[in-house]
Write a protein that holds these residues in place. Structure first.
Motif, PDB file in Angstrom:
ATOM      1  N   LEU A  88     -72.885 -10.206  47.100  1.00  0.00           N
ATOM      2  CA  LEU A  88     -74.070  -9.427  47.454  1.00  0.00           C
ATOM      3  C   LEU A  88     -74.258  -9.286  48.966  1.00  0.00           C
ATOM      4  O   LEU A  88     -75.346  -8.906  49.411  1.00  0.00           O
ATOM      5  CB  LEU A  88     -75.312 -10.072  46.827  1.00  0.00           C
ATOM      6  N   LEU A  89     -73.220  -9.550  49.744  1.00  0.00           N
ATOM      7  CA  LEU A  89     -73.361  -9.460  51.202  1.00  0.00           C
ATOM      8  C   LEU A  89     -73.920  -8.118  51.673  1.00  0.00           C
ATOM      9  O   LEU A  89     -74.751  -8.103  52.591  1.00  0.00           O
ATOM     10  CB  LEU A  89     -72.041  -9.779  51.903  1.00  0.00           C
ATOM     11  N   PRO A  90     -73.541  -6.982  51.078  1.00  0.00           N
ATOM     12  CA  PRO A  90     -74.165  -5.723  51.524  1.00  0.00           C
ATOM     13  C   PRO A  90     -75.685  -5.724  51.341  1.00  0.00           C
ATOM     14  O   PRO A  90     -76.419  -5.216  52.185  1.00  0.00           O
ATOM     15  CB  PRO A  90     -73.494  -4.657  50.650  1.00  0.00           C
ATOM     16  N   VAL A  91     -76.153  -6.331  50.265  1.00  0.00           N
ATOM     17  CA  VAL A  91     -77.602  -6.429  50.026  1.00  0.00           C
ATOM     18  C   VAL A  91     -78.238  -7.308  51.094  1.00  0.00           C
ATOM     19  O   VAL A  91     -79.302  -6.983  51.639  1.00  0.00           O
ATOM     20  CB  VAL A  91     -77.882  -6.995  48.612  1.00  0.00           C
ATOM     21  N   TRP A  92     -77.610  -8.439  51.415  1.00  0.00           N
ATOM     22  CA  TRP A  92     -78.179  -9.365  52.413  1.00  0.00           C
ATOM     23  C   TRP A  92     -78.211  -8.711  53.794  1.00  0.00           C
ATOM     24  O   TRP A  92     -79.114  -8.964  54.576  1.00  0.00           O
ATOM     25  CB  TRP A  92     -77.400 -10.683  52.472  1.00  0.00           C
ATOM     26  N   ARG A  93     -77.219  -7.867  54.074  1.00  0.00           N
ATOM     27  CA  ARG A  93     -77.224  -7.172  55.372  1.00  0.00           C
ATOM     28  C   ARG A  93     -78.409  -6.206  55.474  1.00  0.00           C
ATOM     29  O   ARG A  93     -79.118  -6.184  56.480  1.00  0.00           O
ATOM     30  CB  ARG A  93     -75.899  -6.427  55.575  1.00  0.00           C
ATOM     31  N   VAL A  94     -78.627  -5.424  54.442  1.00  0.00           N
ATOM     32  CA  VAL A  94     -79.744  -4.467  54.453  1.00  0.00           C
ATOM     33  C   VAL A  94     -81.079  -5.213  54.466  1.00  0.00           C
ATOM     34  O   VAL A  94     -81.982  -4.883  55.249  1.00  0.00           O
ATOM     35  CB  VAL A  94     -79.652  -3.501  53.249  1.00  0.00           C
ATOM     36  N   ALA A  95     -81.213  -6.209  53.600  1.00  0.00           N
ATOM     37  CA  ALA A  95     -82.465  -6.973  53.540  1.00  0.00           C
ATOM     38  C   ALA A  95     -82.750  -7.655  54.876  1.00  0.00           C
ATOM     39  O   ALA A  95     -83.896  -7.660  55.350  1.00  0.00           O
ATOM     40  CB  ALA A  95     -82.396  -8.007  52.418  1.00  0.00           C
ATOM     41  N   GLY A  96     -81.721  -8.229  55.489  1.00  0.00           N
ATOM     42  CA  GLY A  96     -81.903  -8.872  56.789  1.00  0.00           C
ATOM     43  C   GLY A  96     -82.333  -7.874  57.845  1.00  0.00           C
ATOM     44  O   GLY A  96     -83.274  -8.126  58.609  1.00  0.00           O
ATOM     45  N   PHE A  97     -81.661  -6.740  57.896  1.00  0.00           N
ATOM     46  CA  PHE A  97     -82.002  -5.732  58.893  1.00  0.00           C
ATOM     47  C   PHE A  97     -83.469  -5.314  58.747  1.00  0.00           C
ATOM     48  O   PHE A  97     -84.214  -5.264  59.733  1.00  0.00           O
ATOM     49  CB  PHE A  97     -81.084  -4.510  58.755  1.00  0.00           C
ATOM     50  N   LEU A  98     -83.900  -5.037  57.524  1.00  0.00           N
ATOM     51  CA  LEU A  98     -85.292  -4.622  57.301  1.00  0.00           C
ATOM     52  C   LEU A  98     -86.278  -5.738  57.615  1.00  0.00           C
ATOM     53  O   LEU A  98     -87.379  -5.484  58.118  1.00  0.00           O
ATOM     54  CB  LEU A  98     -85.475  -4.139  55.862  1.00  0.00           C
ATOM     55  N   THR A  99     -85.872  -6.996  57.359  1.00  0.00           N
ATOM     56  CA  THR A  99     -86.736  -8.137  57.655  1.00  0.00           C
ATOM     57  C   THR A  99     -86.948  -8.290  59.154  1.00  0.00           C
ATOM     58  O   THR A  99     -87.973  -8.828  59.581  1.00  0.00           O
ATOM     59  CB  THR A  99     -86.152  -9.427  57.038  1.00  0.00           C
ATOM     60  N   GLY A 100     -86.027  -7.832  59.953  1.00  0.00           N
ATOM     61  CA  GLY A 100     -86.218  -7.836  61.404  1.00  0.00           C
ATOM     62  C   GLY A 100     -86.839  -6.556  61.915  1.00  0.00           C
ATOM     63  O   GLY A 100     -87.743  -6.571  62.754  1.00  0.00           O
ATOM     64  N   PHE A 101     -86.394  -5.436  61.401  1.00  0.00           N
ATOM     65  CA  PHE A 101     -86.817  -4.123  61.886  1.00  0.00           C
ATOM     66  C   PHE A 101     -88.298  -3.858  61.636  1.00  0.00           C
ATOM     67  O   PHE A 101     -89.030  -3.448  62.554  1.00  0.00           O
ATOM     68  CB  PHE A 101     -85.959  -3.051  61.204  1.00  0.00           C
ATOM     69  N   LEU A 102     -88.764  -4.079  60.423  1.00  0.00           N
ATOM     70  CA  LEU A 102     -90.148  -3.737  60.064  1.00  0.00           C
ATOM     71  C   LEU A 102     -91.180  -4.511  60.881  1.00  0.00           C
ATOM     72  O   LEU A 102     -92.097  -3.899  61.449  1.00  0.00           O
ATOM     73  CB  LEU A 102     -90.371  -3.914  58.564  1.00  0.00           C
ATOM     74  N   PRO A 103     -91.066  -5.829  60.996  1.00  0.00           N
ATOM     75  CA  PRO A 103     -92.055  -6.523  61.826  1.00  0.00           C
ATOM     76  C   PRO A 103     -91.939  -6.168  63.304  1.00  0.00           C
ATOM     77  O   PRO A 103     -92.949  -6.162  64.018  1.00  0.00           O
ATOM     78  CB  PRO A 103     -91.805  -8.007  61.579  1.00  0.00           C
TER      79      PRO A 103
END
Length: 193
Positions: A88-103
């Protein structure tokens, strides 16, 4: 045995024979897979912050911590064969990016609160794994590597808490709970998949 060998062009490589540990310690592959997935997500969190943040202090914070997280990921890359990593690394990459980007779009307090929440979870996650490992031989080498990663994550948490300032309001507290819950769900999935 030491946790590292002589430096290479990419830096020191772990000198830990993982295969015997995987046979001996139940759940270790899942733990290391979740660590690798988590560090992948962490790298992306800081990349997300850098993509959105314009504040020089936040950008400095993210740049410094991105370097540390990148090193953690490099070390875990060296421990796990590609087939042992989360699918699921592609999912973790997207989730991580959004977890940093949104805040980061919301500003420094939200960014620091996010990092504090993530790193609080990561501290406990590493502590659970460290408690399973002995202090000698290969187990001791792996334990020292995880302790080093944990200490650096705690530093990230403490710095974010200090920079975040006053206590968070209800919306930021809810976001921090969501981040913690999401981190726990990601670890659970990464251990298995």
């Amino acid at each position: 045995m030491s946790a590292t060998t002589a430096p290479t062009a990419a830096g020191p490589q772990p000198d830990i024979a993982i295969a015997p540990l995987l046979r001996r310690i139940p759940g270790l592959l899942g733990d290391l897979r979740s660590d690798h997935a988590g560090e992948t997500g962490a790298v992306m969190i800081y990349r997300g912050i850098l993509a959105a943040a314009r504040d020089p202090a936040i950008r400095d914070f993210a740049t410094r911590h991105l370097a540390t997280e990148s090193e953690h990921l490099r070390l875990l890359d060296a421990l796990l064969a590609p087939g042992q990593r989360s699918l699921l690394l592609p999912v973790w990459r997207v989730a991580g990016f959004l977890t940093g980007f949104l805040p980061a779009l919301a500003g420094p307090r939200a960014t620091y609160a996010t990092i504090e929440a993530v790193e609080t979870f990561v501290d406990h996650h590493y502590e659970e794994q460290i408690a399973k490992l002995g202090r000698e031989g290969e187990e001791g080498a792996l334990r020292r590597l995880l302790e080093t990663c944990q200490a650096e994550e705690v530093h990230h948490r403490d710095e974010a808490a200090a920079l975040g300032g006053a206590s968070a309001g209800p919306l930021l507290r809810a976001w921090a709970r969501l981040v913690g819950t999401g981190s726990a769900a990601a670890v659970s999935a990464a251990r298995r998949i």
